[in-house]
Design a protein around this motif. Structure first.
Motif, PDB file in Angstrom:
ATOM      1  N   THR A 299       0.749  -1.283  -0.066  1.00 21.49           N
ATOM      2  CA  THR A 299      -0.136  -0.068  -0.079  1.00 21.49           C
ATOM      3  C   THR A 299       0.926   1.264  -0.147  1.00 21.49           C
ATOM      4  N   ARG A 300       2.006   1.029   0.621  1.00 21.05           N
ATOM      5  CA  ARG A 300       3.047   2.380   0.972  1.00 21.05           C
ATOM      6  C   ARG A 300       3.805   2.311  -0.408  1.00 21.05           C
ATOM      7  N   GLY A 301       3.717   1.463  -1.338  1.00 24.54           N
ATOM      8  CA  GLY A 301       4.356   1.576  -2.713  1.00 24.54           C
ATOM      9  C   GLY A 301       5.710   0.605  -2.701  1.00 24.54           C
ATOM     10  N   CYS A 302       5.812  -0.188  -1.832  1.00 21.63           N
ATOM     11  CA  CYS A 302       7.025  -1.046  -1.586  1.00 21.63           C
ATOM     12  C   CYS A 302       6.802  -2.158  -2.626  1.00 21.63           C
ATOM     13  N   SER A 303       7.963  -2.542  -3.183  1.00 18.04           N
ATOM     14  CA  SER A 303       7.944  -3.698  -3.851  1.00 18.04           C
ATOM     15  C   SER A 303       9.021  -5.027  -3.431  1.00 18.04           C
ATOM     16  N   ARG A 304       9.941  -4.525  -2.597  1.00 20.33           N
ATOM     17  CA  ARG A 304      10.557  -5.653  -2.083  1.00 20.33           C
ATOM     18  C   ARG A 304      10.744  -5.348  -0.293  1.00 20.33           C
ATOM     19  N   VAL A 305      11.017  -6.407  -0.012  1.00 23.58           N
ATOM     20  CA  VAL A 305      11.217  -6.439   1.772  1.00 23.58           C
ATOM     21  C   VAL A 305      12.646  -7.383   2.098  1.00 23.58           C
ATOM     22  N   SER A 306      13.101  -6.881   3.078  1.00 25.40           N
ATOM     23  CA  SER A 306      14.346  -7.464   3.766  1.00 25.40           C
ATOM     24  C   SER A 306      14.325  -7.583   5.185  1.00 25.40           C
ATOM     25  N   VAL A 307      15.212  -8.694   5.427  1.00 23.89           N
ATOM     26  CA  VAL A 307      15.196  -9.015   6.779  1.00 23.89           C
ATOM     27  C   VAL A 307      16.360  -9.887   7.219  1.00 23.89           C
ATOM     28  N   ASP A 308      16.966  -9.550   8.326  1.00 23.71           N
ATOM     29  CA  ASP A 308      17.896 -10.474   8.982  1.00 23.71           C
ATOM     30  C   ASP A 308      17.673 -11.246  10.016  1.00 23.71           C
ATOM     31  N   THR A 309      18.157 -12.482  10.293  1.00 21.51           N
ATOM     32  CA  THR A 309      17.969 -13.249  11.274  1.00 21.51           C
ATOM     33  C   THR A 309      18.893 -14.208  11.678  1.00 21.51           C
ATOM     34  N   PHE A 310      19.194 -14.572  12.708  1.00 14.90           N
ATOM     35  CA  PHE A 310      20.128 -15.251  13.507  1.00 14.90           C
ATOM     36  C   PHE A 310      19.901 -16.594  13.107  1.00 14.90           C
ATOM     37  N   SER A 311      20.938 -17.675  13.039  1.00 20.35           N
ATOM     38  CA  SER A 311      20.921 -19.191  12.839  1.00 20.35           C
ATOM     39  C   SER A 311      19.980 -19.771  13.866  1.00 20.35           C
ATOM     40  N   PHE A 312      19.969 -19.047  15.229  1.00 17.12           N
ATOM     41  CA  PHE A 312      19.134 -19.608  16.176  1.00 17.12           C
ATOM     42  C   PHE A 312      17.654 -19.051  16.338  1.00 17.12           C
ATOM     43  N   GLN A 313      17.281 -18.274  15.290  1.00 19.02           N
ATOM     44  CA  GLN A 313      16.132 -17.609  15.275  1.00 19.02           C
ATOM     45  C   GLN A 313      15.421 -18.442  13.990  1.00 19.02           C
ATOM     46  N   ALA A 314      14.977 -17.402  12.987  1.00 21.30           N
ATOM     47  CA  ALA A 314      13.704 -17.879  12.111  1.00 21.30           C
ATOM     48  C   ALA A 314      14.153 -17.846  10.578  1.00 21.30           C
ATOM     49  N   ARG A 315      15.486 -18.504  10.212  1.00 21.57           N
ATOM     50  CA  ARG A 315      15.603 -18.483   8.885  1.00 21.57           C
ATOM     51  C   ARG A 315      14.507 -19.399   8.091  1.00 21.57           C
ATOM     52  N   GLU A 316      14.301 -20.561   8.657  1.00 18.02           N
ATOM     53  CA  GLU A 316      13.092 -21.484   7.828  1.00 18.02           C
ATOM     54  C   GLU A 316      11.919 -20.838   7.935  1.00 18.02           C
ATOM     55  N   PHE A 317      11.417 -20.192   8.854  1.00 20.79           N
ATOM     56  CA  PHE A 317      10.110 -19.488   8.983  1.00 20.79           C
ATOM     57  C   PHE A 317      10.033 -18.390   7.602  1.00 20.79           C
ATOM     58  N   TYR A 318      11.103 -17.625   7.539  1.00 19.81           N
ATOM     59  CA  TYR A 318      10.906 -16.800   6.509  1.00 19.81           C
ATOM     60  C   TYR A 318      10.869 -17.475   5.105  1.00 19.81           C
ATOM     61  N   GLU A 319      11.859 -18.331   5.001  1.00 19.52           N
ATOM     62  CA  GLU A 319      11.966 -19.028   3.707  1.00 19.52           C
ATOM     63  C   GLU A 319      10.491 -19.965   3.446  1.00 19.52           C
ATOM     64  N   LYS A 320       9.692 -20.142   4.369  1.00 17.40           N
ATOM     65  CA  LYS A 320       8.467 -20.708   4.081  1.00 17.40           C
ATOM     66  C   LYS A 320       7.520 -19.487   3.564  1.00 17.40           C
ATOM     67  N   GLN A 321       7.601 -18.332   3.845  1.00 21.38           N
ATOM     68  CA  GLN A 321       6.950 -17.206   3.681  1.00 21.38           C
ATOM     69  C   GLN A 321       7.409 -16.784   2.402  1.00 21.38           C
TER      70      GLN A 321
END
Length: 141
Positions: free
Chosen positions: A91-113
């Motif tokens: 809605t705000r005009g974004c076409s991309r998103v970025s995030v960083d996560t540690f190995s003990f956090q949520a890499r797999e979660f983001y990849e599933k999304q």
């Protein structure tokens, strides 16, 4: 000239450095486009059970924090937060998103999304890794 180092900088000093950097950056980019974005889930009594904090700027959203209370993990609430933030970013005009996560956090979660790994920084801190992921919010991006 004095060099001053501290582990407890005064908030005014931190604000000064940020303000001076923004002055410099504003010569090249529109810093007025920078907008905070927060999405929360509460328990109906106002107690926060999950939250996402991000910033949108131009055509990008940067997710800074995503937290889900242990009692809600694996219930789909993290994905719910993420979808809501991504929709607002579009809605705000974004076409991309970025995030960083540690190995003990949520890499797999983001990849599933639908996020794709762009880079991994090794041994931070010590024996962990920091993963940087991106996602195109619209087809063809």
């Amino acid at each position: 000239m004095n060099l001053v180092m501290t582990a407890t900088p005064h908030p005014d000093d931190v604000a000064h450095v940020r303000q001076k950097l923004q002055e410099y950056n504003s010569q090249y980019v529109d810093i007025d486009e920078i907008k905070d974005l927060a999405v929360f889930i509460d328990d109906g009594n106002g107690n926060k059970m999950a939250g996402l904090l991000a910033v949108t700027w131009g055509n990008w959203m940067q997710i800074d924090h995503l937290w889900v209370d242990k009692s809600l993990r694996a219930s789909g609430q993290g994905a719910r937060l993420l979808r809501a933030a991504e929709q607002e970013a579009i809605t705000r005009g974004c076409s991309r998103v970025s995030v960083d996560t540690f190995s003990f956090q949520a890499r797999e979660f983001y990849e599933k999304q639908g996020y794709r790994l762009q880079m991994t920084q090794e041994q931070i801190p010590h024996h962990h890794r920091r993963h940087y992921l991106v996602k195109a919010l619209q087809e063809g991006q």
